[in-house]
Design a protein around this motif. Structure first.
Motif, PDB file in Angstrom:
ATOM      1  N   MET A   6       0.824  -1.189   0.000  1.00 32.83           N
ATOM      2  CA  MET A   6       0.000   0.000   0.000  1.00 32.83           C
ATOM      3  C   MET A   6       0.870   1.255   0.000  1.00 32.83           C
ATOM      4  SD  MET A   6      -3.182  -1.063   2.506  1.00 32.83           S
ATOM      5  CE  MET A   6      -2.136  -1.266   3.927  1.00 32.83           C
ATOM      6  N   VAL A   7       1.990   1.185   0.692  1.00 32.71           N
ATOM      7  CA  VAL A   7       2.859   2.361   0.751  1.00 32.71           C
ATOM      8  C   VAL A   7       3.419   2.672  -0.634  1.00 32.71           C
ATOM      9  CG1 VAL A   7       4.987   3.289   1.724  1.00 32.71           C
ATOM     10  CG2 VAL A   7       3.421   1.983   3.176  1.00 32.71           C
ATOM     11  N   VAL A   8       3.885   1.643  -1.342  1.00 33.36           N
ATOM     12  CA  VAL A   8       4.421   1.860  -2.686  1.00 33.36           C
ATOM     13  C   VAL A   8       3.349   2.446  -3.591  1.00 33.36           C
ATOM     14  CG1 VAL A   8       5.345   0.707  -4.739  1.00 33.36           C
ATOM     15  CG2 VAL A   8       6.196   0.089  -2.479  1.00 33.36           C
ATOM     16  N   HIS A   9       2.140   1.931  -3.483  1.00 31.29           N
ATOM     17  CA  HIS A   9       1.019   2.435  -4.283  1.00 31.29           C
ATOM     18  C   HIS A   9       0.857   3.942  -4.071  1.00 31.29           C
ATOM     19  CE1 HIS A   9      -3.106   2.080  -6.073  1.00 31.29           C
ATOM     20  NE2 HIS A   9      -3.265   3.179  -5.361  1.00 31.29           N
ATOM     21  N   GLU A  10       0.846   4.355  -2.827  1.00 29.18           N
ATOM     22  CA  GLU A  10       0.641   5.776  -2.528  1.00 29.18           C
ATOM     23  C   GLU A  10       1.849   6.610  -2.938  1.00 29.18           C
ATOM     24  OE1 GLU A  10      -2.260   6.887  -1.916  1.00 29.18           O
ATOM     25  OE2 GLU A  10      -3.043   4.860  -1.728  1.00 29.18           O
ATOM     26  N   LEU A  11       3.044   6.084  -2.793  1.00 26.88           N
ATOM     27  CA  LEU A  11       4.235   6.827  -3.221  1.00 26.88           C
ATOM     28  C   LEU A  11       4.256   6.998  -4.733  1.00 26.88           C
ATOM     29  CD1 LEU A  11       6.958   5.329  -0.861  1.00 26.88           C
ATOM     30  CD2 LEU A  11       5.962   7.627  -0.783  1.00 26.88           C
ATOM     31  N   VAL A  12       3.821   5.993  -5.462  1.00 26.99           N
ATOM     32  CA  VAL A  12       3.751   6.120  -6.922  1.00 26.99           C
ATOM     33  C   VAL A  12       2.769   7.227  -7.301  1.00 26.99           C
ATOM     34  CG1 VAL A  12       3.071   4.936  -9.054  1.00 26.99           C
ATOM     35  CG2 VAL A  12       4.527   3.773  -7.403  1.00 26.99           C
ATOM     36  N   HIS A  13       1.728   7.430  -6.494  1.00 26.36           N
ATOM     37  CA  HIS A  13       0.789   8.518  -6.767  1.00 26.36           C
ATOM     38  C   HIS A  13       1.464   9.884  -6.700  1.00 26.36           C
ATOM     39  CE1 HIS A  13      -3.029   6.779  -7.611  1.00 26.36           C
ATOM     40  NE2 HIS A  13      -3.061   6.052  -6.493  1.00 26.36           N
ATOM     41  N   LEU A  14       2.569  10.003  -6.000  1.00 29.88           N
ATOM     42  CA  LEU A  14       3.299  11.273  -5.996  1.00 29.88           C
ATOM     43  C   LEU A  14       3.884  11.564  -7.375  1.00 29.88           C
ATOM     44  CD1 LEU A  14       5.163  10.957  -2.587  1.00 29.88           C
ATOM     45  CD2 LEU A  14       3.124  12.337  -3.096  1.00 29.88           C
ATOM     46  N   LEU A  15       4.178  10.508  -8.124  1.00 27.72           N
ATOM     47  CA  LEU A  15       4.715  10.659  -9.475  1.00 27.72           C
ATOM     48  C   LEU A  15       3.622  10.686 -10.542  1.00 27.72           C
ATOM     49  CD1 LEU A  15       7.645   8.103  -9.145  1.00 27.72           C
ATOM     50  CD2 LEU A  15       7.783  10.600  -8.973  1.00 27.72           C
ATOM     51  N   GLU A  16       2.552   9.934 -10.277  1.00 29.58           N
ATOM     52  CA  GLU A  16       1.450   9.824 -11.243  1.00 29.58           C
ATOM     53  C   GLU A  16       0.136   9.773 -10.481  1.00 29.58           C
ATOM     54  OE1 GLU A  16      -0.595  10.188 -14.181  1.00 29.58           O
ATOM     55  OE2 GLU A  16       1.524  10.011 -14.667  1.00 29.58           O
ATOM     56  N   PRO A  17      -0.666  10.835 -10.546  1.00 31.49           N
ATOM     57  CA  PRO A  17      -1.863  10.913  -9.711  1.00 31.49           C
ATOM     58  C   PRO A  17      -3.014   9.981 -10.091  1.00 31.49           C
ATOM     59  CG  PRO A  17      -1.662  12.872 -11.076  1.00 31.49           C
ATOM     60  CD  PRO A  17      -0.420  12.056 -11.297  1.00 31.49           C
ATOM     61  N   THR A  18      -3.051   9.498 -11.322  1.00 25.37           N
ATOM     62  CA  THR A  18      -4.155   8.628 -11.729  1.00 25.37           C
ATOM     63  C   THR A  18      -3.662   7.202 -11.958  1.00 25.37           C
ATOM     64  OG1 THR A  18      -3.857   9.077 -14.081  1.00 25.37           O
ATOM     65  CG2 THR A  18      -5.307  10.577 -12.860  1.00 25.37           C
ATOM     66  N   HIS A  19      -4.597   6.285 -12.101  1.00 24.05           N
ATOM     67  CA  HIS A  19      -4.257   4.875 -12.332  1.00 24.05           C
ATOM     68  C   HIS A  19      -4.154   4.590 -13.836  1.00 24.05           C
ATOM     69  CE1 HIS A  19      -6.101   4.188  -8.177  1.00 24.05           C
ATOM     70  NE2 HIS A  19      -4.806   3.985  -8.060  1.00 24.05           N
ATOM     71  N   ASN A  20      -3.338   5.360 -14.516  1.00 22.93           N
ATOM     72  CA  ASN A  20      -3.179   5.175 -15.951  1.00 22.93           C
ATOM     73  C   ASN A  20      -2.018   4.218 -16.244  1.00 22.93           C
ATOM     74  OD1 ASN A  20      -0.845   6.652 -15.558  1.00 22.93           O
ATOM     75  ND2 ASN A  20      -1.678   8.554 -16.393  1.00 22.93           N
ATOM     76  N   ALA A  21      -1.663   4.081 -17.508  1.00 27.04           N
ATOM     77  CA  ALA A  21      -0.604   3.149 -17.906  1.00 27.04           C
ATOM     78  C   ALA A  21       0.737   3.511 -17.275  1.00 27.04           C
ATOM     79  CB  ALA A  21      -0.489   3.113 -19.424  1.00 27.04           C
ATOM     80  N   GLN A  22       1.018   4.796 -17.144  1.00 22.55           N
ATOM     81  CA  GLN A  22       2.285   5.216 -16.508  1.00 22.55           C
ATOM     82  C   GLN A  22       2.309   4.799 -15.039  1.00 22.55           C
ATOM     83  OE1 GLN A  22       4.982   6.343 -17.860  1.00 22.55           O
ATOM     84  NE2 GLN A  22       6.084   6.754 -15.974  1.00 22.55           N
ATOM     85  N   PHE A  23       1.191   4.960 -14.353  1.00 22.89           N
ATOM     86  CA  PHE A  23       1.098   4.524 -12.965  1.00 22.89           C
ATOM     87  C   PHE A  23       1.373   3.024 -12.852  1.00 22.89           C
ATOM     88  CE2 PHE A  23      -1.184   2.503  -9.541  1.00 22.89           C
ATOM     89  CZ  PHE A  23      -0.857   3.271  -8.440  1.00 22.89           C
ATOM     90  N   VAL A  24       0.715   2.247 -13.705  1.00 21.66           N
ATOM     91  CA  VAL A  24       0.885   0.786 -13.685  1.00 21.66           C
ATOM     92  C   VAL A  24       2.341   0.416 -13.946  1.00 21.66           C
ATOM     93  CG1 VAL A  24       0.243  -1.364 -14.855  1.00 21.66           C
ATOM     94  CG2 VAL A  24      -1.508   0.337 -14.291  1.00 21.66           C
ATOM     95  N   ALA A  25       2.975   1.074 -14.901  1.00 23.22           N
ATOM     96  CA  ALA A  25       4.378   0.787 -15.211  1.00 23.22           C
ATOM     97  C   ALA A  25       5.277   1.101 -14.022  1.00 23.22           C
ATOM     98  CB  ALA A  25       4.817   1.572 -16.441  1.00 23.22           C
ATOM     99  N   LEU A  26       5.043   2.226 -13.375  1.00 18.95           N
ATOM    100  CA  LEU A  26       5.852   2.593 -12.200  1.00 18.95           C
ATOM    101  C   LEU A  26       5.622   1.625 -11.044  1.00 18.95           C
ATOM    102  CD1 LEU A  26       5.352   6.447 -12.322  1.00 18.95           C
ATOM    103  CD2 LEU A  26       7.548   5.246 -12.558  1.00 18.95           C
TER     104      LEU A  26
END
Length: 54
Positions: free
Chosen positions: A1-21
């Motif tokens: 869950m922490v990684v999920h939220e930290l990735v949101h700092l780089l990409e705010p939506t659940h788009n392809a870039q978010f999934v890749a990160l």
């Protein structure tokens, strides 16, 4: 869950870039999600709440 939220700092939506990160930083996230989903945390939280009410 922490990684999920930290990735949101780089990409705010659940788009392809978010999934890749997310997949880059946590490649086995499915395994971890499945373990968390098998835990019966709701029961434990209810128990803690009832103890605090005493």
């Amino acid at each position: 869950m922490v990684v999920h939220e930290l990735v949101h700092l780089l990409e705010p939506t659940h788009n392809a870039q978010f999934v890749a990160l997310r997949n880059h930083f946590r490649p086995r996230w499915h395994d971890h999600r499945n373990v968390l989903n098998r835990l019966q945390l709701g029961h434990e939280i209810g128990s803690i709440r009832s103890q605090l009410a005493l």
